[in-house]
Design a protein around this motif. Structure first.
Motif, PDB file in Angstrom:
ATOM      1  N   GLU A   1      91.943  56.743 -26.433  1.00 48.08           N
ATOM      2  CA  GLU A   1      90.583  56.564 -25.387  1.00 48.08           C
ATOM      3  C   GLU A   1      91.747  55.026 -24.383  1.00 48.08           C
ATOM      4  N   THR A   2      93.541  55.111 -23.996  1.00 47.66           N
ATOM      5  CA  THR A   2      93.547  54.068 -23.985  1.00 47.66           C
ATOM      6  C   THR A   2      94.965  55.039 -23.454  1.00 47.66           C
ATOM      7  N   ILE A   3      95.669  54.690 -22.043  1.00 50.05           N
ATOM      8  CA  ILE A   3      96.413  54.587 -21.141  1.00 50.05           C
ATOM      9  C   ILE A   3      97.463  53.289 -21.490  1.00 50.05           C
ATOM     10  N   LYS A   4      98.985  54.155 -21.737  1.00 47.93           N
ATOM     11  CA  LYS A   4      99.958  52.709 -21.768  1.00 47.93           C
ATOM     12  C   LYS A   4     100.723  52.622 -21.071  1.00 47.93           C
ATOM     13  N   ILE A   5     101.269  51.811 -20.580  1.00 45.02           N
ATOM     14  CA  ILE A   5     102.390  51.789 -19.335  1.00 45.02           C
ATOM     15  C   ILE A   5     103.259  51.100 -19.889  1.00 45.02           C
ATOM     16  N   TRP A   6     105.227  51.973 -19.744  1.00 41.40           N
ATOM     17  CA  TRP A   6     106.076  51.727 -20.564  1.00 41.40           C
ATOM     18  C   TRP A   6     107.544  51.486 -20.137  1.00 41.40           C
ATOM     19  N   ASN A   7     107.944  50.652 -20.608  1.00 40.31           N
ATOM     20  CA  ASN A   7     109.521  50.233 -19.888  1.00 40.31           C
ATOM     21  C   ASN A   7     109.914  50.629 -20.311  1.00 40.31           C
ATOM     22  N   THR A   8     111.090  51.898 -20.451  1.00 37.90           N
ATOM     23  CA  THR A   8     111.888  53.012 -20.762  1.00 37.90           C
ATOM     24  C   THR A   8     112.973  51.981 -20.898  1.00 37.90           C
ATOM     25  N   GLU A   9     113.569  51.013 -20.806  1.00 43.85           N
ATOM     26  CA  GLU A   9     115.074  50.066 -21.163  1.00 43.85           C
ATOM     27  C   GLU A   9     114.373  49.661 -22.460  1.00 43.85           C
ATOM     28  N   THR A  10     113.066  48.997 -22.445  1.00 46.86           N
ATOM     29  CA  THR A  10     113.337  47.860 -23.834  1.00 46.86           C
ATOM     30  C   THR A  10     112.106  48.454 -24.299  1.00 46.86           C
ATOM     31  N   GLY A  11     111.271  49.458 -24.041  1.00 48.28           N
ATOM     32  CA  GLY A  11     110.366  50.367 -25.204  1.00 48.28           C
ATOM     33  C   GLY A  11     109.752  49.152 -25.658  1.00 48.28           C
TER      34      GLY A  11
ATOM     35  N   GLY B   1     110.548  53.669 -13.375  1.00 46.42           N
ATOM     36  CA  GLY B   1     111.275  54.320 -14.276  1.00 46.42           C
ATOM     37  C   GLY B   1     110.252  53.872 -15.549  1.00 46.42           C
ATOM     38  N   ARG B   2     109.213  53.561 -15.006  1.00 51.14           N
ATOM     39  CA  ARG B   2     108.530  53.535 -15.983  1.00 51.14           C
ATOM     40  C   ARG B   2     107.917  54.036 -16.923  1.00 51.14           C
ATOM     41  N   LEU B   3     106.985  54.241 -17.982  1.00 50.11           N
ATOM     42  CA  LEU B   3     106.749  55.958 -18.133  1.00 50.11           C
ATOM     43  C   LEU B   3     105.166  55.601 -18.449  1.00 50.11           C
ATOM     44  N   THR B   4     104.202  56.722 -19.061  1.00 41.87           N
ATOM     45  CA  THR B   4     102.302  56.002 -18.630  1.00 41.87           C
ATOM     46  C   THR B   4     102.459  57.571 -19.553  1.00 41.87           C
TER      47      THR B   4
END
Length: 197
Positions: free
Chosen positions: A49-59, A40-43
């Motif tokens: 130049e970065t990659i971020k991993i996001w919690n799609t419930e909390t933002g 359920g997370r988003l990349t």
């Protein structure tokens, strides 16, 4: 009739404006790639130049992955939950999305990597402005195959089943490749009037 006059033509009414549930902020430059993880997370990948991993419930941003020295231009999720990223720095990196560590750097392209896709057998296909597609073993980090035949930058990839890969090109064409025989399976597909992206 009177009712229609009173309420107006429903077909002419403006559609309601939808609003996003979350706005994820944190990149300092343009976002150029997204993919969803199985949990359920988003990349996201960016020109910063970065990659971020996001919690799609909390933002909230759970992890920021650093290591590329150029824009991140492509992402794909491997079957085991790791993420592959392609960059303007010509490299592909394989990331552990729990620890944020880079586990492998795949080198072999000699121009920016602009497309990635994961094959059913766990390998990764990459497309580049060097006009090639490479098939990588993500366990060993070795390039198993290099597919040549495009006359322009490779700008899009997807797996189409049975070990085949479709590739789109700046020259408006699509090719279907057999990754076992290294051959283009079909006559080149022609019909677009612009880049296939």
């Amino acid at each position: 009739d009177h009712q229609d006059m009173e309420h107006g033509d429903r077909s002419a009414r403006p559609h309601p404006v939808s609003q996003s549930e979350l706005t994820l902020t944190g990149h300092s430059r343009m976002v150029t790639a997204l993919c969803a993880l199985g949990d359920g997370r988003l990349t996201s990948g960016s020109w910063d130049e970065t990659i971020k991993i996001w919690n799609t419930e909390t933002g909230q941003c759970d992890l920021t992955l650093t290591g590329h020295s150029g824009w991140v231009t492509a992402l794909c999720v491997l079957g085991d939950g790791r993420v592959a990223s392609g960059s303007r720095d010509w490299n592909i990196k394989i990331w552990n999305t729990e620890t944020g560590q880079c586990e492998q750097t795949l080198t072999g392209h000699y121009d920016r990597v602009t497309a990635l896709c994961c094959l059913a057998d766990g390998r990764v296909a990459s497309g580049s402005w060097d006009k090639t597609i490479k098939i990588w073993n993500t366990e060993t980090g070795q390039c198993d195959l290099t597919l040549t035949g495009h006359s322009g930058w490779v700008t899009a990839l997807c797996a189409v089943g049975n070990g085949r890969v479709a590739s789109g090109c700046k020259n408006k064409t699509i090719k279907i490749w057999n990754t076992e025989t290294c051959q283009c399976d079909l006559t080149t597909l022609i019909g677009h009037s612009g880049w296939v992206t």
